[in-house]
Design a protein around this motif. Structure first.
Motif, PDB file in Angstrom:
ATOM      1  N   TYR A 138     -66.473  66.238 -19.188  1.00 31.67           N
ATOM      2  CA  TYR A 138     -66.310  67.686 -19.322  1.00 31.67           C
ATOM      3  C   TYR A 138     -65.238  68.207 -18.374  1.00 31.67           C
ATOM      4  O   TYR A 138     -64.406  69.045 -18.754  1.00 31.67           O
ATOM      5  CB  TYR A 138     -67.633  68.399 -19.059  1.00 31.67           C
ATOM      6  CG  TYR A 138     -68.590  68.364 -20.230  1.00 31.67           C
ATOM      7  CD1 TYR A 138     -68.159  68.717 -21.506  1.00 31.67           C
ATOM      8  CD2 TYR A 138     -69.912  67.980 -20.062  1.00 31.67           C
ATOM      9  CE1 TYR A 138     -69.039  68.687 -22.586  1.00 31.67           C
ATOM     10  CE2 TYR A 138     -70.781  67.937 -21.128  1.00 31.67           C
ATOM     11  CZ  TYR A 138     -70.345  68.302 -22.391  1.00 31.67           C
ATOM     12  OH  TYR A 138     -71.204  68.257 -23.450  1.00 31.67           O
ATOM     13  N   ARG A 180     -61.809  67.194 -19.579  1.00 31.75           N
ATOM     14  CA  ARG A 180     -61.477  67.856 -20.849  1.00 31.75           C
ATOM     15  C   ARG A 180     -61.153  69.335 -20.642  1.00 31.75           C
ATOM     16  O   ARG A 180     -60.179  69.853 -21.195  1.00 31.75           O
ATOM     17  CB  ARG A 180     -62.662  67.704 -21.804  1.00 31.75           C
ATOM     18  CG  ARG A 180     -62.394  68.170 -23.231  1.00 31.75           C
ATOM     19  CD  ARG A 180     -63.592  67.808 -24.087  1.00 31.75           C
ATOM     20  NE  ARG A 180     -63.455  68.291 -25.442  1.00 31.75           N
ATOM     21  CZ  ARG A 180     -62.787  67.660 -26.406  1.00 31.75           C
ATOM     22  NH1 ARG A 180     -62.184  66.529 -26.127  1.00 31.75           N
ATOM     23  NH2 ARG A 180     -62.720  68.150 -27.628  1.00 31.75           N
ATOM     24  N   GLU A 227     -57.924  70.661 -23.123  1.00 31.32           N
ATOM     25  CA  GLU A 227     -58.168  70.060 -24.443  1.00 31.32           C
ATOM     26  C   GLU A 227     -59.273  70.788 -25.206  1.00 31.32           C
ATOM     27  O   GLU A 227     -59.293  70.776 -26.423  1.00 31.32           O
ATOM     28  CB  GLU A 227     -58.543  68.592 -24.288  1.00 31.32           C
ATOM     29  CG  GLU A 227     -57.406  67.721 -23.796  1.00 31.32           C
ATOM     30  CD  GLU A 227     -57.828  66.275 -23.643  1.00 31.32           C
ATOM     31  OE1 GLU A 227     -58.898  65.923 -24.171  1.00 31.32           O
ATOM     32  OE2 GLU A 227     -57.104  65.508 -22.996  1.00 31.32           O
ATOM     33  N   SER A 228     -60.193  71.395 -24.468  1.00 33.45           N
ATOM     34  CA  SER A 228     -61.311  72.062 -25.130  1.00 33.45           C
ATOM     35  C   SER A 228     -60.924  73.503 -25.451  1.00 33.45           C
ATOM     36  O   SER A 228     -61.093  74.407 -24.637  1.00 33.45           O
ATOM     37  CB  SER A 228     -62.554  72.034 -24.227  1.00 33.45           C
ATOM     38  OG  SER A 228     -63.638  72.670 -24.852  1.00 33.45           O
ATOM     39  N   ASP A 263     -68.371  69.927 -29.104  1.00 33.93           N
ATOM     40  CA  ASP A 263     -67.812  69.176 -27.978  1.00 33.93           C
ATOM     41  C   ASP A 263     -68.722  68.021 -27.583  1.00 33.93           C
ATOM     42  O   ASP A 263     -68.274  66.918 -27.304  1.00 33.93           O
ATOM     43  CB  ASP A 263     -67.613  70.099 -26.777  1.00 33.93           C
ATOM     44  CG  ASP A 263     -66.149  70.193 -26.378  1.00 33.93           C
ATOM     45  OD1 ASP A 263     -65.316  69.570 -27.050  1.00 33.93           O
ATOM     46  OD2 ASP A 263     -65.844  70.890 -25.406  1.00 33.93           O
ATOM     47  N   LEU A 276     -67.634  64.206 -27.851  1.00 36.82           N
ATOM     48  CA  LEU A 276     -67.472  63.450 -26.614  1.00 36.82           C
ATOM     49  C   LEU A 276     -68.393  62.246 -26.538  1.00 36.82           C
ATOM     50  O   LEU A 276     -68.007  61.189 -26.034  1.00 36.82           O
ATOM     51  CB  LEU A 276     -67.730  64.363 -25.411  1.00 36.82           C
ATOM     52  CG  LEU A 276     -66.564  65.250 -24.978  1.00 36.82           C
ATOM     53  CD1 LEU A 276     -67.016  66.219 -23.912  1.00 36.82           C
ATOM     54  CD2 LEU A 276     -65.407  64.420 -24.469  1.00 36.82           C
TER      55      LEU A 276
END
Length: 457
Positions: free
Chosen positions: A309, A312, A317-318, A333, A337
């Motif tokens: 997390y 990311r 990226e999120s 997510d 992931l």
């Protein structure tokens, strides 16, 4: 009838049942995996850097539909104890405090900001500016509240200097009491561990009657206590106009960490990761921009989810949160992931299952048997037109078998069995057609009504 034949016979119902069960499983999994809407964050005392950061997290949580309860504690030692007891699942813990905590129970989530060790003193009580803790021997030294990270660290530092209760009167009092004691003269020096954003630290830095100790041997502390680092408070960094501090001041520092229970909900973990990135990535007096949050100063192992997390969200990226509600973005997510990689590993294994391979190859051939069987059962009732259409259907099936169906050697018997059965039904149709034409004497007198569905495409 063997298992494969049973599966083929009832294939449609098996598939339908499987789809229904899958939908039920997905829905129940999603419902069961939703996070609680309310959770508790353990901090230090009100007014401290932990508490102020928690208030920012609280606002971000509220914007995403969650209620974050802030629970002040006496400090990091108490916070760690409450986490172990399950009183809460996340809390601020000063670097070095959780070194011996159980990694099966707790994990580090992220390091957030530097927490320097500030030693303020009344210069009238000392013969020279303080640069070493040994100069405090024989004095009254406030080391922080009991069960606080400051008290724990102060005792480690005193022990490193060979100092104890016989040589120094170390008193455990809250930060506000220590500040008051410095001003009123019943405390000679006081140690605080806090970020410079703390209102109390700023007040003490601006107090003209107090001085801040510069650690002459800061590097030695980082060698003896590896969770410490050296930071420098530049001259004039607090107030340029008044030149506070009046010189570059060398400090030692620990790092504030968020520690979480290993059963902390992944969506709440994601929420808190968003909160710490938004709050701390801008940097501060000692932190460079984008230096924090990080995993470089963790006392406990960083879990796979925490690491994923953080990387990311820090990398940007999120982006799902820009388009979807938090719960939907978090759900996607989480599966992207953690579930999707597992599925990608399992899919090749499942797809190479001998039973599935057998069913797949047999299905290439046996899917046509229902049409051939339907024609065979209707031969005796067909008229000439229906026979012609049935013959065309069988020809179409054969053409598709020749041109589009490929099977391995293990399934050639099924392939040629089907073609043999097609020839058998074609022969019956031809005999029936010849019989009808012979009886009627002319194709025009044969029955032409009725219809037979074309072969399955």
């Amino acid at each position: 009838m063997d298992v494969l034949q049973r599966i083929e016979k009832h294939g449609k119902w098996i598939i339908l049942t499987g789809v229904v069960l899958l939908v039920v499983l997905v829905i129940s999994t999603i419902v069961a995996s939703l996070p609680p809407r309310r959770f508790t964050l353990l901090t230090g005392r009100e007014g401290g850097a932990y508490y102020e950061a928690a208030r920012e997290y609280q606002q971000i949580a509220q914007e995403n539909g969650f209620e974050l309860e802030i629970r002040p504690t006496a400090g990091s030692v108490e916070t760690l104890r409450l986490l172990k007891q399950g009183e809460a699942q996340i809390g601020f813990v000063q670097g070095g405090i959780a070194l011996n905590a159980d990694p099966l129970l707790l994990s580090s989530m992220a390091s957030l900001f530097y927490e320097p060790v500030w030693v303020f003193y009344n210069p009238d009580r000392f013969d020279a500016p303080l640069t070493r803790l040994t100069q405090i021997e024989g004095k009254v030294f406030a080391i922080g509240e009991a069960d606080s990270g400051a008290s724990h660290l102060a005792r480690e530092m005193l022990a490193a200097n060979g100092m104890n209760s016989e040589t120094t009167e170390a008193v455990e009092v809250a930060s506000e009491e220590a500040a008051r004691g410095l001003r009123e003269g019943y405390i000679d020096a006081a140690l605080f561990v806090s970020a410079p954003t703390s209102a109390l630290i700023r007040e003490l830095l601006l107090d003209p009657n107090l001085e801040l100790m510069s650690f002459e041997r800061a590097a030695a502390y980082t060698a003896l206590l590896p969770y410490l680092t050296v930071v420098t408070l530049p001259q004039g960094a607090i107030d340029l106009r008044q030149n506070i501090p009046s010189r570059d001041t060398q400090l030692i520092s620990t790092v504030a960490n968020l520690v979480v229970s290993n059963d902390f909900h992944p969506d709440l973990l994601r929420l808190m990761t968003i909160a710490v990135v938004d709050t701390h990535e801008g940097g501060g007096l000692f932190e460079k921009r984008f230096e924090f949050p990080n995993i470089d100063h963790a006392d406990l192992p960083i879990g796979a989810e925490e690491r994923a997390y953080l990387e990311r969200i820090r990398s940007g990226e999120s982006t799902l949160d820009n388009y979807l509600p938090f719960w939907a973005a978090a759900l996607i997510d989480r599966y992207l992931l953690f579930v999707l990689p597992v599925a990608l590993v399992l899919l090749p294994i499942v797809s190479r299952s001998p039973m599935l391979i057998t069913l797949y190859n047999k299905r290439k051939v046996t899917r046509w048997y229902s049409t051939v069987r339907s024609i065979d059962r209707s031969v005796s009732a067909m008229d000439v037109a229906e026979i012609d259409r049935a013959l065309q259907d069988l020809e179409l099936i054969e053409q598709r078998l020749r041109e589009h169906v490929t099977v391995s050697e293990n399934f050639m018997a099924d392939y040629y069995n089907l073609r043999g059965h097609i020839d058998l039904v074609r022969s019956r149709l031809t005999q029936r057609r010849d019989s009808l034409l012979a009886t009627a004497g002319s194709p025009m007198l044969a029955k032409t009504d009725g219809a037979l569905p074309l072969a399955a495409k």
